[in-house]
Every structure is written in structure tokens, then in C-alpha cells.
Motif scaffolding. Structure first.
Motif, PDB file in Angstrom:
ATOM      1  N   UNK A  89     100.588  16.937  75.305  1.00 17.04           N
ATOM      2  CA  UNK A  89     101.735  16.329  75.983  1.00 17.04           C
ATOM      3  C   UNK A  89     101.269  15.460  77.155  1.00 17.04           C
ATOM      4  N   UNK A  90     102.105  14.493  77.566  1.00 22.44           N
ATOM      5  CA  UNK A  90     101.746  13.647  78.709  1.00 22.44           C
ATOM      6  C   UNK A  90     101.592  14.463  79.994  1.00 22.44           C
ATOM      7  N   UNK A  91     100.771  13.968  80.899  1.00 24.26           N
ATOM      8  CA  UNK A  91     100.574  14.624  82.181  1.00 24.26           C
ATOM      9  C   UNK A  91      99.593  15.770  82.099  1.00 24.26           C
ATOM     10  N   UNK A  92      99.327  16.358  83.247  1.00 19.65           N
ATOM     11  CA  UNK A  92      98.410  17.484  83.300  1.00 19.65           C
ATOM     12  C   UNK A  92      98.985  18.703  82.606  1.00 19.65           C
ATOM     13  N   UNK A  93      98.126  19.442  81.915  1.00 20.56           N
ATOM     14  CA  UNK A  93      98.530  20.659  81.213  1.00 20.56           C
ATOM     15  C   UNK A  93      97.644  21.800  81.689  1.00 20.56           C
ATOM     16  N   UNK A  94      98.260  22.918  82.027  1.00 18.11           N
ATOM     17  CA  UNK A  94      97.539  24.109  82.473  1.00 18.11           C
ATOM     18  C   UNK A  94      97.540  25.165  81.382  1.00 18.11           C
ATOM     19  N   UNK A  95      96.371  25.636  80.990  1.00 19.83           N
ATOM     20  CA  UNK A  95      96.231  26.771  80.083  1.00 19.83           C
ATOM     21  C   UNK A  95      95.943  28.014  80.907  1.00 19.83           C
ATOM     22  N   UNK A  96      96.596  29.127  80.586  1.00 14.90           N
ATOM     23  CA  UNK A  96      96.281  30.367  81.296  1.00 14.90           C
ATOM     24  C   UNK A  96      96.592  31.569  80.424  1.00 14.90           C
ATOM     25  N   UNK A  97      95.906  32.665  80.705  1.00 14.98           N
ATOM     26  CA  UNK A  97      96.226  33.959  80.094  1.00 14.98           C
ATOM     27  C   UNK A  97      96.384  34.940  81.248  1.00 14.98           C
ATOM     28  N   UNK A  98      95.780  36.106  81.177  1.00 15.83           N
ATOM     29  CA  UNK A  98      95.869  37.039  82.296  1.00 15.83           C
ATOM     30  C   UNK A  98      94.786  36.732  83.323  1.00 15.83           C
ATOM     31  N   UNK A  99      93.527  36.811  82.876  1.00 11.98           N
ATOM     32  CA  UNK A  99      92.408  36.548  83.784  1.00 11.98           C
ATOM     33  C   UNK A  99      91.992  35.085  83.791  1.00 11.98           C
ATOM     34  N   UNK A 100      92.414  34.323  82.795  1.00  9.36           N
ATOM     35  CA  UNK A 100      91.941  32.951  82.680  1.00  9.36           C
ATOM     36  C   UNK A 100      90.514  32.896  82.176  1.00  9.36           C
ATOM     37  N   UNK A 101      90.106  33.917  81.442  1.00  7.92           N
ATOM     38  CA  UNK A 101      88.720  34.030  80.984  1.00  7.92           C
ATOM     39  C   UNK A 101      88.608  34.026  79.463  1.00  7.92           C
ATOM     40  N   UNK A 102      89.301  34.921  78.785  1.00 13.88           N
ATOM     41  CA  UNK A 102      89.091  35.137  77.351  1.00 13.88           C
ATOM     42  C   UNK A 102      89.918  34.178  76.486  1.00 13.88           C
ATOM     43  N   UNK A 103      91.221  34.380  76.445  1.00 14.69           N
ATOM     44  CA  UNK A 103      92.069  33.487  75.647  1.00 14.69           C
ATOM     45  C   UNK A 103      92.044  32.059  76.193  1.00 14.69           C
ATOM     46  N   UNK A 104      92.113  31.952  77.511  1.00 17.30           N
ATOM     47  CA  UNK A 104      92.009  30.626  78.131  1.00 17.30           C
ATOM     48  C   UNK A 104      90.650  30.013  77.835  1.00 17.30           C
ATOM     49  N   UNK A 105      89.606  30.825  77.890  1.00 18.84           N
ATOM     50  CA  UNK A 105      88.258  30.334  77.644  1.00 18.84           C
ATOM     51  C   UNK A 105      88.067  29.811  76.239  1.00 18.84           C
ATOM     52  N   UNK A 106      88.593  30.541  75.260  1.00 20.61           N
ATOM     53  CA  UNK A 106      88.382  30.104  73.874  1.00 20.61           C
ATOM     54  C   UNK A 106      89.191  28.846  73.576  1.00 20.61           C
ATOM     55  N   UNK A 107      90.438  28.749  74.083  1.00 12.11           N
ATOM     56  CA  UNK A 107      91.230  27.539  73.838  1.00 12.11           C
ATOM     57  C   UNK A 107      90.632  26.331  74.546  1.00 12.11           C
TER      58      UNK A 107
END
Length: 246
Positions: free
Chosen positions: A124-142
Motif C-alpha cells: 500500500x502507499x505510504x509507510x507500512x509497519x509490520x509487528x507481532x509481539x516482540x517484533x522478532x519472529x513473525x515480524x522477522x520472517x515477513x
């Protein structure tokens, strides 16, 4: 409170600006305890217009992003559940960093729809933030899959993942406060596999290697998850170094 582990992978993983422009993609942990004015200011400064929440329904609270949604930011739910039977079974047998990398691939393979939703939102246009709980595992793989699609070298993707190590004490403190019963119980803490309590470079190296050897690379894997060629083209166009934010 500002988001913990909040960063733009482009700034550190691609400082030369060869593969991804800054300001297109961000990553972080979940809000602790919930988004507030500091969070709103942080996302506004980064021009984040979409938040992709990778947590399962059981991990979420309606108040988590309410303050941000009130400003017009869209929050997209892309549920990757680490408690599903297959994923939970793999978690119990995890002993080393390579197991963690294989666990990441399993989580992604078990949630193709969520992966597709997350990638569509990232385009999508603009900045996009990915996050999970820690921002390590699911966020890391995506984040790794998306950076790999853009051609960012594996060593830079791995280094970006490992940077979460510095934020882990603050992340675990926030999670322990939010989930006091589960994470402050001694028996519960001991049941968490050691690799999940770290961000070892070997885990991300294993994940990227498995994506390549088992699925033919990130683009092929994402296509198998249901991500269309048009979506990947839109993401590449949006994040191209010469692209101008719109």
C-alpha cells in the motif's frame, strides 16, 4: 510510550540505497501497554499509514491500536498463530538456532493466507509497519521475505534480524508486564525454548536457506501463499530507491 524495536530496515540493511528506499517499510514490537500519543507522534513522523498486526487474536486487545486508528491509520490483521497444533509441536522440540529458522518457515507455511494479507498491505502507499509481539519472529520472517524479494543481500537481512537482540530486555519486560500470569510464572518461563529468547543470526540464515531450497526463493514462496504478481510488482515499485512517497 514509543514503540520498542522500531526501525526502518532500509536504513541499516541497505545504507547505500541500492535496493529499498527509506520510509517504505518499518518493523517493531507490539505497543506496550497500548498505543498512546507518543506512539501516534512516532508513526506520524515516519509517515506510517498502515499497520500490519501479525499476532493471533488471542494476543490482541481492541485498545492496542485505538489511538492510532483514530488518526486515520489503517490496521490490518494478518493472523499468524504460534499456538496452532503443528507450530506448537515444533516449538516444543526446538533446541538450537537452526531449529528456530526451520520453525519460522513452518509458521509461514502454516499461515499462507496471513502471509498474503501482510504482503498486500505492505504494497500500500505510504509507510507500512509490520509487528507481532516482540517484533522478532513473525515480524522477522515477513521482513526477511520482503527484503529478499527486493534483492537485499542475505547477510544484510540476517544482520537486520539480529539487531533485535539489543531490544530484547525491554521487549521481554513489556511482555511480562502485559502477560503477568504466563510470563512471570517460573514454570512457564522454563517451558519457553531458549532459541525463542534470542535473535541468533543462524536462525535467519537457516530460514532464508530453507526458503530457497524448499520453495525456490522468496518470490516463489510468496506466490505459493497467494500473493499475486501484481502485488509484488506494486511492492517493488513502491520501495524502489528512486520511488517518491505518494
Amino acid at each position: 510510550m514509543s514503540l520498542v524495536n522500531f526501525r526502518d530496515p532500509a536504513v541499516l540493511a541497505d545504507p547505500g540505497g541500492r535496493w529499498i528506499r527509506p520510509g517504505a517499510l518499518y518493523r517493531s514490537a507490539q505497543p506496550f501497554p497500548a498505543a498512546d500519543e507518543a506512539t501516534v507522534d512516532q508513526l506520524r513522523a515516519a509517515d506510517v499509514r498502515t499497520v500490519v498486526d501479525l499476532r493471533s487474536s488471542a494476543e490482541c486487545d481492541p485498545a492496542d491500536w485505538a489511538a492510532v486508528e483514530a488518526t486515520g491509520v489503517t490496521v490490518v490483521a494478518a493472523r499468524v498463530d504460534p499456538a496452532s497444533d503443528t507450530v506448537a509441536a515444533a516449538m516444543r522440540t526446538m533446541t538450537g538456532a537452526a531449529d528456530l529458522g526451520a520453525f519460522y518457515l513452518l509458521m509461514a507455511e502454516q499461515a499462507p493466507g496471513a502471509v498474503a494479507v501482510a504482503v498486500e498491505a505492505a504494497a500500500r502507499p505510504g509507510g507500512v509497519l509490520l509487528h507481532c509481539a516482540a517484533g522478532k519472529d513473525r515480524t522477522g520472517l515477513l521482513t526477511a521475505l520482503l527484503l529478499d524479494v527486493l534483492g537485499v543481500p542475505a547477510e544484510e537481512i540476517i544482520a537486520d534480524y539480529a539487531r533485535t537482540t539489543d531490544a530484547l530486555p525491554q521487549i521481554f519486560a513489556g511482555l511480562a508486564e502485559r502477560h503477568r500470569t504466563a510470563l512471570n510464572d517460573t514454570a512457564a518461563r522454563r517451558s519457553v525454548p531458549a532459541p525463542l529468547l534470542a535473535a541468533p543470526a543462524e536462525a535467519m540464515a537457516t530460514f532464508l536457506d530453507l526458503v530457497r531450497t524448499r520453495h525456490g526463493g522468496s518470490a516463489a514462496f510468496l506466490a505459493a501463499c497467494g500473493v499475486t504478481a501484481a502485488t509484488l510488482d506494486a511492492f517493488r515499485a513502491k520501495t524502489a530507491p528512486e520511488a517518491v512517497a505518494c
